[in-house]
Motif scaffolding. Sequence first.
Motif, PDB file in Angstrom:
ATOM      1  N   PHE A   3     -63.681 -18.670 -86.539  1.00 29.13           N
ATOM      2  CA  PHE A   3     -64.511 -18.205 -88.125  1.00 29.13           C
ATOM      3  C   PHE A   3     -64.457 -17.985 -89.326  1.00 29.13           C
ATOM      4  O   PHE A   3     -63.369 -17.254 -89.578  1.00 29.13           O
ATOM      5  N   LYS A   4     -64.612 -18.761 -90.217  1.00 23.66           N
ATOM      6  CA  LYS A   4     -63.994 -19.064 -91.149  1.00 23.66           C
ATOM      7  C   LYS A   4     -64.140 -17.890 -92.266  1.00 23.66           C
ATOM      8  O   LYS A   4     -63.501 -17.627 -93.451  1.00 23.66           O
ATOM      9  N   ALA A   5     -65.748 -17.034 -92.018  1.00 22.40           N
ATOM     10  CA  ALA A   5     -65.527 -15.816 -92.434  1.00 22.40           C
ATOM     11  C   ALA A   5     -64.556 -14.470 -92.340  1.00 22.40           C
ATOM     12  O   ALA A   5     -64.390 -13.675 -92.690  1.00 22.40           O
ATOM     13  N   ALA A   6     -63.662 -15.155 -91.496  1.00 23.59           N
ATOM     14  CA  ALA A   6     -62.882 -14.358 -90.905  1.00 23.59           C
ATOM     15  C   ALA A   6     -61.305 -14.426 -90.893  1.00 23.59           C
ATOM     16  O   ALA A   6     -60.222 -14.083 -91.042  1.00 23.59           O
ATOM     17  N   ASP A   7     -61.242 -15.445 -92.084  1.00 13.65           N
ATOM     18  CA  ASP A   7     -60.533 -15.798 -93.155  1.00 13.65           C
ATOM     19  C   ASP A   7     -59.878 -15.041 -94.103  1.00 13.65           C
ATOM     20  O   ASP A   7     -60.708 -15.080 -95.098  1.00 13.65           O
ATOM     21  N   PRO A   8     -58.756 -15.010 -94.523  1.00 13.74           N
ATOM     22  CA  PRO A   8     -57.561 -14.651 -93.828  1.00 13.74           C
ATOM     23  C   PRO A   8     -57.268 -12.989 -92.876  1.00 13.74           C
ATOM     24  O   PRO A   8     -56.050 -13.388 -92.728  1.00 13.74           O
ATOM     25  N   ALA A   9     -58.815 -12.665 -92.911  1.00 14.34           N
ATOM     26  CA  ALA A   9     -58.235 -10.967 -92.056  1.00 14.34           C
ATOM     27  C   ALA A   9     -57.628 -11.259 -90.850  1.00 14.34           C
ATOM     28  O   ALA A   9     -56.770 -10.802 -90.624  1.00 14.34           O
ATOM     29  N   TRP A  10     -58.034 -12.667 -89.983  1.00  9.08           N
ATOM     30  CA  TRP A  10     -57.556 -12.450 -88.966  1.00  9.08           C
ATOM     31  C   TRP A  10     -56.604 -12.338 -88.887  1.00  9.08           C
ATOM     32  O   TRP A  10     -55.191 -12.268 -88.234  1.00  9.08           O
ATOM     33  N   PHE A  11     -55.119 -13.522 -89.990  1.00  9.56           N
ATOM     34  CA  PHE A  11     -53.964 -13.225 -90.169  1.00  9.56           C
ATOM     35  C   PHE A  11     -53.509 -12.563 -90.025  1.00  9.56           C
ATOM     36  O   PHE A  11     -52.044 -11.605 -89.521  1.00  9.56           O
ATOM     37  N   TYR A  12     -53.793 -11.625 -91.397  1.00  6.19           N
ATOM     38  CA  TYR A  12     -53.019  -9.904 -91.280  1.00  6.19           C
ATOM     39  C   TYR A  12     -53.349  -9.372 -89.780  1.00  6.19           C
ATOM     40  O   TYR A  12     -52.758  -8.717 -89.360  1.00  6.19           O
ATOM     41  N   LEU A  13     -54.750  -9.003 -89.527  1.00 10.70           N
ATOM     42  CA  LEU A  13     -55.185  -8.295 -88.569  1.00 10.70           C
ATOM     43  C   LEU A  13     -53.638  -9.177 -87.211  1.00 10.70           C
ATOM     44  O   LEU A  13     -53.469  -7.913 -86.177  1.00 10.70           O
ATOM     45  N   HIS A  14     -53.520 -10.323 -87.195  1.00 12.50           N
ATOM     46  CA  HIS A  14     -52.724 -11.209 -85.530  1.00 12.50           C
ATOM     47  C   HIS A  14     -51.460 -10.655 -86.412  1.00 12.50           C
ATOM     48  O   HIS A  14     -50.287  -9.793 -85.152  1.00 12.50           O
ATOM     49  N   PHE A  44     -53.435  -9.039 -76.773  1.00  8.70           N
ATOM     50  CA  PHE A  44     -54.646  -8.832 -77.628  1.00  8.70           C
ATOM     51  C   PHE A  44     -54.585  -9.282 -79.416  1.00  8.70           C
ATOM     52  O   PHE A  44     -55.343  -9.812 -79.649  1.00  8.70           O
ATOM     53  N   GLY A  45     -53.406  -9.500 -79.617  1.00 12.03           N
ATOM     54  CA  GLY A  45     -52.486 -10.025 -80.496  1.00 12.03           C
ATOM     55  C   GLY A  45     -52.607 -11.036 -80.758  1.00 12.03           C
ATOM     56  O   GLY A  45     -53.226 -12.349 -82.130  1.00 12.03           O
ATOM     57  N   ALA A  46     -52.723 -12.081 -79.856  1.00 14.73           N
ATOM     58  CA  ALA A  46     -52.431 -13.450 -79.306  1.00 14.73           C
ATOM     59  C   ALA A  46     -54.027 -13.618 -79.819  1.00 14.73           C
ATOM     60  O   ALA A  46     -54.202 -14.336 -80.294  1.00 14.73           O
ATOM     61  N   MET A  47     -55.562 -13.107 -79.284  1.00 14.15           N
ATOM     62  CA  MET A  47     -56.331 -13.001 -78.559  1.00 14.15           C
ATOM     63  C   MET A  47     -57.190 -13.420 -79.900  1.00 14.15           C
ATOM     64  O   MET A  47     -57.922 -14.100 -80.158  1.00 14.15           O
ATOM     65  N   VAL A  48     -56.614 -12.401 -80.628  1.00 17.98           N
ATOM     66  CA  VAL A  48     -57.274 -12.147 -82.581  1.00 17.98           C
ATOM     67  C   VAL A  48     -56.733 -13.357 -83.521  1.00 17.98           C
ATOM     68  O   VAL A  48     -57.274 -14.286 -84.097  1.00 17.98           O
TER      69      VAL A  48
END
Length: 392
Positions: free
Chosen positions: A237-248, A226-230
Amino acid sequence: MAAMFKLLIAFCALVSLSSFSDAQTTCSSYNKFTSNRVFTSCSDLPSLNAFLHWTFDQSTGNLKMAYRHTPSTSTNWVAWAINPDLTKSQKAMIGAQALVAIPQTSGAPSLRMSSITGYDTSLANGSLSYVVTDLSGEVQSGEVIIYATWTLPTNTTSILQVWQEGPVASGTPQAHATAVANLNAQGTLDLLSGTTASSGGASSTLKKKNIHAVLNVVSWGILMPFGAMVARYLKTFKAADPAWFYLHAGCQTSAYIVGVAGWATGIKLGSDSAGIQYDTHRNIGITLFCIGTLQVFALLLRPNKDHKFRFYWNIYHHVTGYLVITLSIVNIFEGFDILKPDKKWKNSYIGLIIALAVQAALLEAYTWYVVMKRKKAEKAPHGANGVNGYGA
C-alpha cells in the motif's frame, strides 16, 4: 443451578477421594515389607514418587534402609545414593555412591553398586566408598524396593541423598530426564530427626530456563515473523510508505536485541550444566545468532532502490529472513521438548503460529489481488476516445 450444584458436589467428592488416596501412599502407612522387616523412620521424598525407610544406629554407624520407588514406566532403572560431600547440595550427582535396580523381564530386579564420576555415566557396576551389605531388591505391584545396610562414620547425623530413574537400552542404564522432578531429586536427610530438605537444585536452573524460553519465543518466534509480515504486506500500500519500513526495521531490531539476550542465557545455561548437552538445540541457536547478526548488519549495506546491486541484496535479505524464521520455529519446538512445560504453553504457541499462518495466507491472497488490479489499471487506456482521450 441444580445441575451446577450436583457438579460441584461431584467435584468435591473426587478431590476428597484423591486426597484420601494420596494419604494412603505416604510412607508412615506402609507395612508390606517382606521378611518381617521393620524400620523406625521414614520420609516421603519430594519428587519422583519415592519413599525412604530407615533405622539408624549412630553408635555403630549402621544405616538399614529400604528405598521404594514407582518408576514412570516399568522398564526404567531406579537408584538411590549417598553423596559423602554435604557441600554439594546443589550438584549432588557427581561423587554419589549409588545403589541401582535394573528391571528384568520377570522376578526381582538386577542390582548393582555404582560410584558416579560424571554426568555421562552408564551406572557401571563397581565398588563404593562405603561398606554396603545385605543388598537385595524386589518388585511389589509395580513398585521397586531396594534394601541395604550401609556402614557410615559414627559422627554422621545427616546425609546428602540422591534418587533417580531413567530408561534402559540393551540392559544398560541411559541418562535420566532433566525435567523438574528429576532435577529436584536430591537433598539432605537428618537421620536422627527424619527431616528431609530438598536442595532445590532445579529451582534456579528452571528459572533460567524459563527466562531463556520466554525471551526466545517472544523474539525469534513472534516478533521476527510479525516483522516479516509487516514488510511483506504493508509495503503493497503506497500510503504506508515509508512507515512500513521503519515499523519493520524497529520490529526486527527489537527481536534481535531480545533474541541475543535469550541466546546469552542459553550459553550461560550450557556452561552451568556440565555434562548435559542438547546438540541440535545448541547448534541451531548458534546458527540463528550468526545469521541474525548478518541480517541486522546487512541493513548498513542496503543499496539505494535504483542501485544495480539492490536486486541481489533483496534476494539475500529475503532468503536469509525466511531462513531465520524457519530455524527459529524449529528451535522453539526443540526447546519445548527439552523444557517439557505444561502442554498448554506448547499448544498456545502452536495456536499462535497457526493464527499467523492463516493471517499471512489471507493477506497474501489480498496482496496479490491488489497488485494484479493495480497492474491491470496501469495497462488500461487513460482516455475514452483514442489514446489521449481527445480523439485521433
